[in-house]
Design an enzyme around this catalytic site. Structure first.
Site, PDB file in Angstrom:
ATOM      1  CG  ASP A  29      -1.937   1.067   1.254  1.00 27.61           C
ATOM      2  OD1 ASP A  29      -2.051   1.790   0.245  1.00 27.61           O
ATOM      3  OD2 ASP A  29      -2.635   1.196   2.276  1.00 27.61           O
ATOM      4  CG  ASP A 123      -2.815   3.612  -3.200  1.00 27.06           C
ATOM      5  OD1 ASP A 123      -3.957   3.227  -3.442  1.00 27.06           O
ATOM      6  OD2 ASP A 123      -2.445   4.030  -2.088  1.00 27.06           O
ATOM      7  CD  GLU A 124      -5.307  -0.404  -0.648  1.00 26.16           C
ATOM      8  OE1 GLU A 124      -5.697  -1.459  -0.143  1.00 26.16           O
ATOM      9  OE2 GLU A 124      -5.996   0.632  -0.689  1.00 26.16           O
TER      10      GLU A 124
HETATM   11 MG   LIG Z   1      -2.445   3.923   0.064  1.00 25.69          MG
END
Ligand SMILES: [Mg+2]
Length: 375
Positions: A29, A123-124
């Protein structure tokens, strides 16, 4: 705070019969992703409270820098509230093309380790590294290496959670954020959830948390006391998931993000169709259906295909490709009309019509807009 072994190696424990083979899952993350990208690219923003998205007057914050978070500013907060909490807050316009490019960079790094990558957003992602391409034994070391490579390639910090299932890996990535990682081993997994407040459980939204509170469930230990029929009665399909995570069990596989190639709907009519108007009536619900799929998944299509199946089961397809993606159900209907008109009058009855969209593309900008709409 529940105990968790930070940076302890996660090794397979084959004696854990209930789980079958113990898997090694990493949840990566990025830290304050949009805001960090903006601070990276604009030195004037570094060390300052930054909100990406929204404006002083309207909208919601899509992402907040850590400096802004110390004032209580967070994503999904109305801009006006954010500005009140932090008068010096700097609002920055999102640049989704840049975020998308960075996201592609980090996914390339992931791909060096495993093909089993399941992105949750730009983003993960979950990575199943049980059998990884580097032949590395220790998932903790893989996570360290990946984070170092991300930093190297993008200048950005990532955090990671390492565990034997997706739920716990996701929970673990939050434990030492920012720029840290944590591991939850099979030994500590079920103990970890005991004291965890129910609203912190991944998969428990605010409405579900409230419902759980009403049922006397405040934390993981409370949740574990409820049996499966009770949880299914109150939470339907999510019941088995909640039953599992209360015990540190989550059997969901890491599903690689296979991009869908097309989305279609078709309908066989009770009576064969011979004229244009009823045909148009017949395709409208199909257009609505495929369009709903696009809306829900933030997808747009450039190609529309009409399928016509005749009473004798012969069929034809006619397609149109637009230079720009179709932007509304009406535009798709216009394209379908152009394809449908020449079919009439048909030499035989039409028993089935179908509408398919292809040349699909994800629209990240649209996804961000949807985030705002759902608030
Ligand atoms: Mg994040």
């Amino acid at each position: 705070m529940p105990s968790h072994d930070v940076d302890a190696p996660l090794t397979a424990e084959p004696d854990n019969a209930t789980l079958g083979r113990v898997r090694k899952i990493i949840h990566v993350d990025m830290d304050a992703f949009y805001a960090s990208v903006e601070q990276r690219d604009n030195p004037n923003l570094r060390g300052k409270p930054v909100a990406v998205g929204g404006s002083e007057a309207r909208g919601v914050v899509a992402a907040a820098s850590y400096e802004a978070r110390t004032y209580g500013v967070h994503s999904a907060m109305p801009s006006v509230t954010a500005k009140r909490k932090c008068p010096d807050l700097i609002f920055v316009k999102p640049r989704f093309d840049v975020y998308k490019a960075v996201s592609a960079q980090i996914r390339e790094i992931f791909a060096d380790y495993t093909p089993l990558i399941e992105p949750l957003s730009l983003d993960e992602a979950y990575l199943d590294v049980t059998e990884n391409l580097k032949g590395m034994e220790i998932a903790t070391e893989i996570a360290l290496e990946i984070r170092a490579r991300i930093k190297d390639a993008t200048g950005l910090n990532a955090s990671a959670g390492i565990s034997y299932n997706k739920f716990l890996a996701k929970m673990a990535s939050d434990l030492n954020k920012p720029n840290g990682q944590a591991v939850l081993t099979p030994k500590v997994g079920s103990r970890f959830v005991e004291t965890l407040p129910i609203k912190k459980f991944h998969g428990v939204g605010p409405a579900t948390a409230e419902k759980m509170h009403r049922l006397g469930i405040q934390n993981g230990a409370d949740l574990r006391e409820k049996d499966l029929p009770f949880l299914v009665e109150h939470f339907g399909k999510s019941g088995p998931y909640f039953y599992g995570i209360a015990r540190g069990i989550d059997e969901r596989r890491v599903k690689p993000d296979r991009v869908r190639k097309s989305v279609g709907a078709e309908d066989t009519f009770a009576q064969d169709i011979h004229s244009y108007d009823p045909a148009l009536e017949g395709v409208r619900p199909l257009i609505a259906k495929v369009w709903r799929y696009c809306e829900t998944n933030a997808i747009r299509a450039k190609t529309v295909t009409l399928k016509v199946k005749y009473a004798d089961f012969n069929q034809i397809t006619r397609a149109r490709t637009s230079e720009r993606p179709y932007a509304s159900a009406d535009e798709i209907e216009d394209a379908i009309c152009v394809l449908l008109k020449p079919v009439f009058p048909p030499s035989k009855g039409i028993r089935l019509l179908g509408v398919t969209l292809s040349s699909l593309e994800k629209d990240d900008h649209l996804q961000a807009q949807q985030l705002q709409l759902t608030l």
